[in-house]
Design a protein around this motif. Structure first.
Motif, PDB file in Angstrom:
ATOM      1  N   ILE A   1       0.883  -1.176   0.000  1.00 38.67           N
ATOM      2  CA  ILE A   1       0.000   0.000   0.000  1.00 38.67           C
ATOM      3  C   ILE A   1       0.914   1.217   0.000  1.00 38.67           C
ATOM      4  CG2 ILE A   1      -1.791   1.290   1.206  1.00 38.67           C
ATOM      5  CD1 ILE A   1      -2.476  -1.267   2.731  1.00 38.67           C
ATOM      6  N   LEU A   2       0.749   2.075  -0.992  1.00 39.44           N
ATOM      7  CA  LEU A   2       1.551   3.303  -1.025  1.00 39.44           C
ATOM      8  C   LEU A   2       0.661   4.452  -0.601  1.00 39.44           C
ATOM      9  CD1 LEU A   2       3.772   3.473  -4.223  1.00 39.44           C
ATOM     10  CD2 LEU A   2       4.431   3.004  -1.860  1.00 39.44           C
ATOM     11  N   GLU A   3       1.083   5.161   0.429  1.00 39.34           N
ATOM     12  CA  GLU A   3       0.284   6.294   0.889  1.00 39.34           C
ATOM     13  C   GLU A   3       0.861   7.592   0.319  1.00 39.34           C
ATOM     14  OE1 GLU A   3      -0.929   5.855   5.172  1.00 39.34           O
ATOM     15  OE2 GLU A   3       0.288   4.055   4.942  1.00 39.34           O
ATOM     16  N   GLU A   4      -0.038   8.496  -0.030  1.00 36.04           N
ATOM     17  CA  GLU A   4       0.330   9.818  -0.540  1.00 36.04           C
ATOM     18  C   GLU A   4       1.200   9.760  -1.781  1.00 36.04           C
ATOM     19  OE1 GLU A   4       1.410  12.494   2.673  1.00 36.04           O
ATOM     20  OE2 GLU A   4      -0.753  12.578   2.997  1.00 36.04           O
ATOM     21  N   THR A   5       0.940   8.807  -2.678  1.00 36.52           N
ATOM     22  CA  THR A   5       1.666   8.780  -3.943  1.00 36.52           C
ATOM     23  C   THR A   5       0.985   9.714  -4.950  1.00 36.52           C
ATOM     24  OG1 THR A   5       2.420   7.399  -5.778  1.00 36.52           O
ATOM     25  CG2 THR A   5       0.396   6.706  -4.698  1.00 36.52           C
ATOM     26  N   MET A   6       1.788  10.206  -5.911  1.00 37.54           N
ATOM     27  CA  MET A   6       1.217  11.058  -6.966  1.00 37.54           C
ATOM     28  C   MET A   6       1.393  10.406  -8.339  1.00 37.54           C
ATOM     29  SD  MET A   6       2.289  14.817  -5.575  1.00 37.54           S
ATOM     30  CE  MET A   6       1.054  15.748  -6.449  1.00 37.54           C
ATOM     31  N   ALA A   7       1.751   9.124  -8.357  1.00 35.17           N
ATOM     32  CA  ALA A   7       2.089   8.456  -9.621  1.00 35.17           C
ATOM     33  C   ALA A   7       0.898   7.772 -10.288  1.00 35.17           C
ATOM     34  CB  ALA A   7       3.185   7.419  -9.360  1.00 35.17           C
ATOM     35  N   ASP A   8      -0.160   7.504  -9.536  1.00 38.40           N
ATOM     36  CA  ASP A   8      -1.224   6.632 -10.053  1.00 38.40           C
ATOM     37  C   ASP A   8      -2.554   7.354 -10.217  1.00 38.40           C
ATOM     38  OD1 ASP A   8       0.580   4.462  -9.948  1.00 38.40           O
ATOM     39  OD2 ASP A   8       0.115   4.120  -7.846  1.00 38.40           O
ATOM     40  N   GLY A   9      -2.483   8.562 -10.769  1.00 38.76           N
ATOM     41  CA  GLY A   9      -3.694   9.355 -10.925  1.00 38.76           C
ATOM     42  C   GLY A   9      -3.444  10.744 -10.375  1.00 38.76           C
ATOM     43  N   PRO A  10      -4.404  11.664 -10.567  1.00 37.56           N
ATOM     44  CA  PRO A  10      -4.182  13.049 -10.165  1.00 37.56           C
ATOM     45  C   PRO A  10      -4.207  13.237  -8.646  1.00 37.56           C
ATOM     46  CG  PRO A  10      -6.403  12.748 -11.016  1.00 37.56           C
ATOM     47  CD  PRO A  10      -5.698  11.440 -11.197  1.00 37.56           C
ATOM     48  N   GLY A  11      -3.357  14.132  -8.155  1.00 36.46           N
ATOM     49  CA  GLY A  11      -3.346  14.466  -6.735  1.00 36.46           C
ATOM     50  C   GLY A  11      -2.779  13.351  -5.878  1.00 36.46           C
TER      51      GLY A  11
END
Ligand code: SF4
Length: 158
Positions: A12-22
């Protein structure tokens, strides 16, 4: 039919910006049978890889981050469609978060299959289709090859 209360995940990646906007909480599930040549993550193909978590545990992580929306990725979430449908239904009922979902199936394949299509009503965006190495394009946002489509299922991103 798989157990609708548990999902086998790799990370689980928290606070990522790679997989969709924001900012997003991204759930990477285990298992993919598409076996696309050149797949960026072949270690995700093993259906017995990773570890099992409950839908309740995932919801807790998702709700803990007030500002992050949600992405389902893998692997391919549609191989665990019953549990992802349950998770998506509860995300929609209990939070205002949007859901993006990555899959190696095409939108048409999913629409034609009653089992797979049960997840669609809860998704905001589907990023569909296998990775095709010959169509790789590093300029594309949020997808690896130009055959893959970012399908705005609810018309929110026009
Ligand atoms: S669908 Fe995605 S995870 Fe599955 S083999 Fe293709 S690129 Fe890899």
């Amino acid at each position: 039919m798989s157990d609708a209360t548990k999902i086998r995940i790799l990370d689980i990646l928290e606070e990522t910006m790679a997989d969709g906007p924001g900012l997003r909480t991204s759930i990477y599930c285990a298992g993919c049978a598409h076996h696309c040549p050149g797949c960026h993550n072949p270690q995700s193909w093993d259906f017995k890889g990773g570890y099992e978590v409950t839908v309740d545990e995932l919801l807790e992580v998702i709700k803990a981050d007030e500002f992050a929306n949600v992405t389902f990725s893998g692997g391919d979430p549609f191989y665990q469609v019953e549990a992802f449908t349950e998770l998506a239904r509860r995300i929609k009922e209990e939070t205002g978060k949007t859901i993006w979902c990555y899959t190696g199936f095409t939108y048409e394949e999913i629409q034609e299959d009653p089992r797979l299509s049960q997840l669609l009503p809860y998704l905001d965006v589907l990023v569909d289709g296998p990775y095709v190495e010959a169509l790789r394009d590093t300029d594309l946002r949020f997808r690896g090859s130009s055959n893959q489509r970012i399908i705005d299922l609810k018309g929110n991103y026009a």
